[in-house]
Design a protein around this motif. Structure first.
Motif, PDB file in Angstrom:
ATOM      1  N   UNK A 371       0.835  -1.205   0.000  1.00 46.74           N
ATOM      2  CA  UNK A 371       0.000   0.000   0.000  1.00 46.74           C
ATOM      3  C   UNK A 371       0.868   1.253   0.000  1.00 46.74           C
ATOM      4  N   UNK A 372       1.917   1.268   0.803  1.00 41.76           N
ATOM      5  CA  UNK A 372       2.797   2.434   0.832  1.00 41.76           C
ATOM      6  C   UNK A 372       3.505   2.645  -0.497  1.00 41.76           C
ATOM      7  N   UNK A 373       3.798   1.562  -1.215  1.00 44.83           N
ATOM      8  CA  UNK A 373       4.416   1.698  -2.531  1.00 44.83           C
ATOM      9  C   UNK A 373       3.430   2.285  -3.537  1.00 44.83           C
ATOM     10  N   UNK A 374       2.159   1.866  -3.439  1.00 51.65           N
ATOM     11  CA  UNK A 374       1.146   2.458  -4.306  1.00 51.65           C
ATOM     12  C   UNK A 374       0.985   3.950  -4.035  1.00 51.65           C
ATOM     13  N   UNK A 375       1.067   4.335  -2.769  1.00 51.05           N
ATOM     14  CA  UNK A 375       0.923   5.755  -2.421  1.00 51.05           C
ATOM     15  C   UNK A 375       2.072   6.573  -2.994  1.00 51.05           C
ATOM     16  N   UNK A 376       3.294   6.051  -2.888  1.00 51.01           N
ATOM     17  CA  UNK A 376       4.457   6.803  -3.361  1.00 51.01           C
ATOM     18  C   UNK A 376       4.517   6.886  -4.884  1.00 51.01           C
ATOM     19  N   UNK A 377       4.003   5.876  -5.594  1.00 51.77           N
ATOM     20  CA  UNK A 377       4.078   5.861  -7.055  1.00 51.77           C
ATOM     21  C   UNK A 377       2.821   6.389  -7.734  1.00 51.77           C
ATOM     22  N   UNK A 378       1.822   6.778  -6.966  1.00 52.05           N
ATOM     23  CA  UNK A 378       0.569   7.250  -7.558  1.00 52.05           C
ATOM     24  C   UNK A 378       0.791   8.568  -8.282  1.00 52.05           C
ATOM     25  N   UNK A 379       0.191   8.742  -9.467  1.00 49.80           N
ATOM     26  CA  UNK A 379       0.339  10.019 -10.190  1.00 49.80           C
ATOM     27  C   UNK A 379      -0.336  11.164  -9.440  1.00 49.80           C
ATOM     28  N   UNK A 380       0.175  12.353  -9.688  1.00 48.54           N
ATOM     29  CA  UNK A 380      -0.324  13.540  -8.996  1.00 48.54           C
ATOM     30  C   UNK A 380      -1.313  14.264  -9.907  1.00 48.54           C
ATOM     31  N   UNK A 381      -2.534  14.477  -9.469  1.00 51.23           N
ATOM     32  CA  UNK A 381      -3.505  15.221 -10.283  1.00 51.23           C
ATOM     33  C   UNK A 381      -3.182  16.714 -10.280  1.00 51.23           C
ATOM     34  N   UNK A 382      -3.823  17.490 -11.150  1.00 50.63           N
ATOM     35  CA  UNK A 382      -3.565  18.948 -11.157  1.00 50.63           C
ATOM     36  C   UNK A 382      -3.915  19.618  -9.837  1.00 50.63           C
ATOM     37  N   UNK A 383      -4.882  19.121  -9.130  1.00 46.28           N
ATOM     38  CA  UNK A 383      -5.293  19.683  -7.847  1.00 46.28           C
ATOM     39  C   UNK A 383      -6.108  18.674  -7.075  1.00 46.28           C
ATOM     40  N   UNK A 384      -6.293  18.912  -5.775  1.00 49.03           N
ATOM     41  CA  UNK A 384      -7.066  17.953  -4.973  1.00 49.03           C
ATOM     42  C   UNK A 384      -8.550  18.032  -5.290  1.00 49.03           C
ATOM     43  N   UNK A 385      -9.225  16.912  -5.181  1.00 47.94           N
ATOM     44  CA  UNK A 385     -10.666  16.846  -5.391  1.00 47.94           C
ATOM     45  C   UNK A 385     -11.338  16.402  -4.105  1.00 47.94           C
TER      46      UNK A 385
END
Length: 448
Positions: A371-385
């Motif tokens: 789970x922590x690896x998924x969090x670190x590799x997740x793409x960053x959106x333009x802004x929070x939703x």
């Protein structure tokens, strides 16, 4: 026979002041129509038609609906309230072609109730303007003219149905106050939570701390000598801080280390604290979001998780228990042995199963490498939703599946350990003739 009935209904004048009228036994309901009736058939259609109206009146409804445009599905009805009323329906006539003849008065029916439409009739919406083709539009500016503004170069109806109509159609007399009512007391203000919308631009600032939580300062008055001044400062530093001051210091240290905390973890991390002790401090130092991935977390004033990617680690993810575990929890409760609720630390380490339908877990506290690896590799959106925070829809679904898989492993382990525990106690205790274990046990989840 008709002549006899006609004679019974006629007005009989015995003298100039007394009029005797034969009142029939026919009863009727009066409807005060809110308009001038030119076509009786169309007036009946606004009430649902003659057949529907007759059926409705047999049930004596408290409200009667009237639609000014029966064919328009967006027509907002008017409501007529039923009132008990005694009256007579009179029929006044004179011979045709004789305007100077004396009128003839008969009683047609006796009224026992009436419906009056006293509400406002202007809560109406027209889907299409019937006078659109005849309206004068020459006074409009060039960029607002239909030839420039409309895609079809001709005036078009909006067809925007209002989301809601006013629930009160009767005018109400409001008495506005000149000044707002005074606040009752300071404890009521401190116990109130500061909850803001996810889209609020200006977050609440920190408030002054309660006086009983702040350590007392050393006196500023000059001492008689240097030895007395030194002794005074030593006496102040030797004083043990109160429980409230210790709770304040620990809370400030925790908020400095991590700006977002759930209440249960704060109670675990601060020794000797209770919700009553923490509430005034949380009101002064923290705020909460009403919705979104940081919902119900206590956030340090001055920290905005929407401003930078730092807020991703403090997001929460919702886990909903599976159906088979839900049946086990409900069965244990029905048997009189409810399961002991696990702590948040146990849930974050996947060593126990939740016993509530939905559990919110903080991502930074989940002890799982995948789970922590998924969090670190997740793409960053333009802004929070509001729905996914600093994650995209795809990465949020991947995290949800990873958490569900981790709890699936925990569920298998917990179910197996519960079966072993129940089997051992059934061997030690006596069994009834049906072979069912009757041992009384305090059901508690085994932990890894």
């Amino acid at each position: 026979m008709l002549g006899d009935q006609q004679q019974q209904h006629d007005v009989v004048e015995e003298d100039s002041d007394i009029v005797q009228v034969e009142i029939p036994r026919v009863s009727a309901v009066a409807i005060h129509f809110p308009g001038y009736i030119r076509n009786p058939d169309r007036a009946l259609e606004t009430l649902g038609g003659e057949a529907a109206l007759s059926t409705a009146l047999q049930n004596n409804p408290s409200l009667l609906r009237l639609r000014l445009r029966p064919a328009d599905q967006h027509s907002h009805p008017l409501f007529g309230a039923r009132q008990a009323q005694q009256g007579l329906v009179l029929r006044i006539s004179r011979p045709h072609g004789q305007p100077d003849a004396e009128p003839k008065v008969t009683v047609a029916a006796m009224i026992q109730a009436s419906y009056s439409f006293d509400g406002l009739a202007d809560y109406q919406f027209v889907g299409a303007d019937s006078l659109l083709d005849r309206r004068e539009l020459s006074h409009l500016a060039g960029n607002n003219a239909p030839a420039a503004a409309e895609p079809f170069r001709t005036p078009q109806p909006f067809l925007l149905v209002p989301h809601v109509f006013s629930r009160i159609d009767v005018p109400v007399a409001f008495a506005f106050r000149d000044q707002a009512p005074a606040k009752e007391s300071e404890p009521d203000v401190l116990s109130r939570k500061r909850i803001v919308s996810f889209y609020e631009a200006n977050l609440p600032p920190a408030l002054p701390l309660p006086s009983d939580y702040v350590p007392a300062q050393a006196s500023q008055q000059p001492a008689a000598s240097g030895e007395q001044l030194t002794a005074s400062f030593q006496q102040v530093h030797q004083q043990q801080p109160s429980v409230k001051q210790q709770v304040l210091q620990t809370l400030q240290d925790l908020l400095a280390a991590r700006p977002a905390w759930p209440l249960e973890l704060l109670l675990d991390e601060i020794p000797g604290s209770t919700q009553v002790l923490l509430q005034p401090l949380l009101h002064a130092l923290c705020y909460q979001f009403k919705t979104g991935p940081w919902k119900q977390l206590y956030l340090r004033c001055g920290f905005d998780p929407r401003a930078s990617l730092e807020g991703r680690a403090y997001q929460q993810i919702a886990y909903r228990w599976p159906m088979d575990w839900s049946k086990a929890v409900k069965a244990a409760k029905a048997a009189g042995h409810p399961m002991k609720p696990p702590t948040l630390k146990q849930l974050h380490s996947f060593s126990a199963m939740p016993i509530s339908h939905t559990t919110h877990l903080r991502l930074t506290d989940l002890h799982d490498e995948a789970i922590q690896q998924l969090i670190s590799l997740a793409p960053v959106p333009p802004g929070p939703s509001e729905a996914y925070g600093w994650f995209t829809y795809a990465s949020s679904q991947q995290l949800q599946q990873a958490v569900s898989m981790a709890f699936s492993k925990t569920l298998k382990r917990v179910q197996e350990q519960l079966r072993q525990q129940q089997g051992q106690e059934c061997v030690e205790q006596q069994q009834d003739p049906s072979g069912t274990c009757v041992a009384s046990m305090d059901v508690e989840q085994p932990t890894a």
